[in-house]
Design an enzyme around this catalytic site. Sequence first.
Site, PDB file in Angstrom:
ATOM      1  CG  ASP A   1      30.468  26.542  -0.202  1.00 53.85           C
ATOM      2  OD1 ASP A   1      30.515  25.389  -0.485  1.00 53.85           O
ATOM      3  OD2 ASP A   1      29.761  27.356   0.811  1.00 53.85           O
TER       4      ASP A   1
ATOM      5  CG  ASP B   1      19.170  17.350  10.638  1.00 49.21           C
ATOM      6  OD1 ASP B   1      18.920  17.675  12.018  1.00 49.21           O
ATOM      7  OD2 ASP B   1      18.879  16.132  10.316  1.00 49.21           O
TER       8      ASP B   1
ATOM      9  CG  HIS C   1      22.006  27.062   6.538  1.00 51.91           C
ATOM     10  ND1 HIS C   1      20.835  27.807   6.737  1.00 51.91           N
ATOM     11  CD2 HIS C   1      21.617  25.903   5.684  1.00 51.91           C
ATOM     12  CE1 HIS C   1      19.951  27.270   6.640  1.00 51.91           C
ATOM     13  NE2 HIS C   1      20.377  26.254   5.799  1.00 51.91           N
TER      14      HIS C   1
ATOM     15  CG  HIS D   1      28.907  24.867   6.957  1.00 52.57           C
ATOM     16  ND1 HIS D   1      28.998  23.914   6.107  1.00 52.57           N
ATOM     17  CD2 HIS D   1      29.371  24.636   8.191  1.00 52.57           C
ATOM     18  CE1 HIS D   1      29.637  22.675   6.655  1.00 52.57           C
ATOM     19  NE2 HIS D   1      29.826  23.307   8.187  1.00 52.57           N
TER      20      HIS D   1
ATOM     21  CG  ASP E   1      32.220  27.649   4.272  1.00 54.23           C
ATOM     22  OD1 ASP E   1      32.730  27.784   5.330  1.00 54.23           O
ATOM     23  OD2 ASP E   1      31.233  26.790   4.261  1.00 54.23           O
TER      24      ASP E   1
END
Length: 239
Positions: A8, A53, A58, A153, A158
Amino acid sequence: MTRQIVLDTETTGLNPASGDRIIEVAGVELFNRRLTGKHYHAYLNPDRASHPDALKVHGLTEEFLSDKPRFAQIADDLLEFVRDAEIIIHNAPFDCAFLDAELERLNRPAFKQHVPLVTDTLAMAKLQFPGKFNNLDALCKRFGIDNAHRTLHGALLDAELLAEVYLSLTRGQESLVIDLETPQQQMSVASHRLDHFSLLVRAPSSDEQAAHEAFLQLLDKKSQGKSIWRPGAEASQNS
């Protein structure tokens, strides 16, 4: 193939063509469908700000990333970690586009040329659950995987969650053969010829034959003579 890497990335935005960069990359290793505990993880300095955004997703600020290595400094280690493994990514085209862009800056071949196979779990999930939400959170909920600690995230978290999702998505592919832990254990298994074994055949007793006939008569009665369990019955019905 028994070695797999669940991979990821986190990025500054959505479009590598416009200069967005990778700011975090992580992978966890599966061997024979088991997590080995081996992983790769790096934060990266992208030399640019994240889109607002993306930052909300994150939470990796410019200040935090300012002293981290550039992709060029970790490229060899990353490629060595994934070498010869099947790579499992959720929405693989997205991550591969960013990895390709980073490798292109270093005059390196595209990511898929460094590994034998890339598997996209998003495509797999869409086939299994058409018309449903198939992002990582939705799949964790669907398979009962605890992701309560995923407030932001993060590539390593993840990847770990995606490994569990992948195993759930492919549960039906498991072999009836017991998986061995390591290649060394696999090599130690001896083969044996089976042609000298003979099977013991036991004929039914008279009591067992009588019980079987009584059950067939019951089936005949319940099915109004359409039972397929008597010799030749199925062939006569299909003719």
